[in-house]
Design an enzyme around this catalytic site. Structure first.
Site, PDB file in Angstrom:
ATOM      1  N   LEU A 115      -5.111   2.603   6.498  1.00 55.17           N
ATOM      2  CA  LEU A 115      -4.120   3.656   6.657  1.00 55.17           C
ATOM      3  C   LEU A 115      -3.837   4.175   5.250  1.00 55.17           C
ATOM      4  CD1 LEU A 115      -2.680   4.913   9.067  1.00 55.17           C
ATOM      5  CD2 LEU A 115      -0.740   3.405   8.653  1.00 55.17           C
ATOM      6  N   ASP A 116      -4.003   5.477   5.042  1.00 52.53           N
ATOM      7  CA  ASP A 116      -3.922   6.045   3.702  1.00 52.53           C
ATOM      8  C   ASP A 116      -2.559   5.821   3.052  1.00 52.53           C
ATOM      9  OD1 ASP A 116      -6.473   6.967   4.130  1.00 52.53           O
ATOM     10  OD2 ASP A 116      -5.828   8.956   4.797  1.00 52.53           O
ATOM     11  N   ILE A 117      -2.525   5.970   1.726  1.00 60.93           N
ATOM     12  CA  ILE A 117      -1.283   5.809   0.964  1.00 60.93           C
ATOM     13  C   ILE A 117      -0.222   6.786   1.464  1.00 60.93           C
ATOM     14  CG2 ILE A 117      -0.240   6.014  -1.327  1.00 60.93           C
ATOM     15  CD1 ILE A 117      -2.894   5.149  -2.515  1.00 60.93           C
TER      16      ILE A 117
END
Length: 380
Positions: free
Chosen positions: A256-258
């Site tokens: 899950l991206d930043i």
């Protein structure tokens, strides 16, 4: 020491009686500067048997032995003598081929007559390069890989089970890592292995923006640092008590991206990880995406199916409007920054992204930054 001086014309003293003096051999009968006759004859015979070759080779090969020139032996060289392998080389630099060898040397050097090639070719087409297969039978799958394919555990867990002697193949215990088995072999896992799997935990975390899923990078902390007793959701339905051992081997099953938030799965169970991120995984992942820009009907159709990333065509997705500024994405794959890149291809800009479901497990009321255990009977 006393020196005696004899007057000129003095008589030579008589020699003591004894054996007669040894006569030296006639130098003509023992020459040290010419080639022996038997060597010259043998060299000439080899040239006759070899037949006429290229002019370059005939000039490079004298009638005498290879180390003799003009019928004379050279003086002893000051440096180390030339090795036999160097003498075997032709003038063009290529090694001499040994055609009378039945099979090549495995791992040999080219100068020794080794010829590279495939060693497992068909005997009918090339019997020279077809030795018998080794006992390890590399064409068979490894036991750990086969156990993962059957869904018994992950490959890492399989290695641990095998080392502990918890695995039987066709009724016999196998405790050697790297063992290969037939695809139809009967594999059994002992009760100790099942008990070990029951002790593993899976954690559901509502990841906030600013944390990375895996290892720390660019000054951002990994999401696993949020897993401690103070952040456990008080309404956790599993009623599991936190133990420090639950952090050992805890790894994210998916990314899950930043800049994204939502449901992130951290697990010790290899079966869960394989189901979610394995090559053959078909588990759905649902996202709510806030966007800006104008989306045409053709663009919406491409979001569902028809886009490619990095030259690879994407799997069909389910994309629809949730409200006037929010889209609903349902994907069966997880490419890096996939949703953001998909939206850019149709003229949209993502301003917010939240994952709300993985398989049948939903984020629900779990607050941001809080976590809970996957309760018994809950499956993805």
């Amino acid at each position: 020491m006393t020196t005696l001086k004899l007057k000129p014309g003095a008589a030579t003293p008589p020699k003591a009686p004894g054996k007669p003096p040894v006569r030296r051999a006639d130098p003509a009968k023992r020459s040290r500067t010419t080639v022996p006759e038997y060597i010259a004859k043998a060299s000439t015979a080899r040239d006759v048997e070899a037949g006429p070759g290229p002019e370059k080779e005939r000039k490079a090969r004298p009638s005498a032995a290879p180390h003799q020139v003009a019928g004379k032996l050279p003086a002893r060289p000051a440096k180390s003598p030339v090795s036999a392998s160097q003498q075997d080389r032709k003038q063009d630099g290529r090694p001499r081929q040994f055609d009378d060898r039945d099979t090549p040397r495995r791992g040999g050097k080219q100068r020794d007559g080794f010829e590279s090639g495939e060693f497992n070719q068909d005997r009918k087409t090339n019997p020279k390069f077809s030795p018998k297969p080794v006992p390890s039978q590399p064409e068979l799958p490894r036991l750990s890989k086969r156990m993962a394919e059957l869904g018994l555990c992950s490959r890492r867990e399989a290695d641990e089970f095998i080392a502990n002697g918890w695995v039987k193949v066709n009724g016999e215990v196998v405790d050697v890592l790297g063992t290969r088995v037939a695809p139809d072999a009967k594999i059994e896992v002992s009760k100790e292995a099942h008990q070990h799997q029951a002790e593993t935990v899976t954690i559901l975390l509502h990841k906030p923006v600013g944390y990375v899923s895996g290892q720390a990078e660019d000054g951002y902390e990994p999401a696993v640092v949020l897993v401690h007793p103070d952040n456990q959701w008080k309404e956790d339905p599993s009623q599991t008590v936190f133990k420090r051992g639950h952090l050992r081997g805890l790894a994210p099953a998916g990314r899950l991206d930043i800049d994204s938030t939502g449901l992130l799965v951290l697990t010790q169970d290899g079966r869960v990880a394989r189901r979610l991120i394995g090559e053959d995984s078909t588990v759905e992942k649902e996202y709510l995406v806030r966007v800006t820009g104008t989306l045409s009907e053709e663009g919406l159709r491409k979001l569902n199916h028809g886009l490619s990333l990095d030259g690879v065509k994407l799997k069909p997705a389910k994309v629809s409007w949730q409200n006037e500024d929010q889209l609903r994405f349902v994907l069966r794959e997880g490419r890096k920054r996939q949703i953001r890149r998909m939206c850019e291809l149709v003229g949209l800009t993502v301003v917010g992204l939240k994952r709300v479901r993985i398989g049948s497990v939903t984020l629900g009321k779990l607050p941001v930054g809080m976590w809970r255990y996957l309760r018994p009977g809950e499956r993805f």
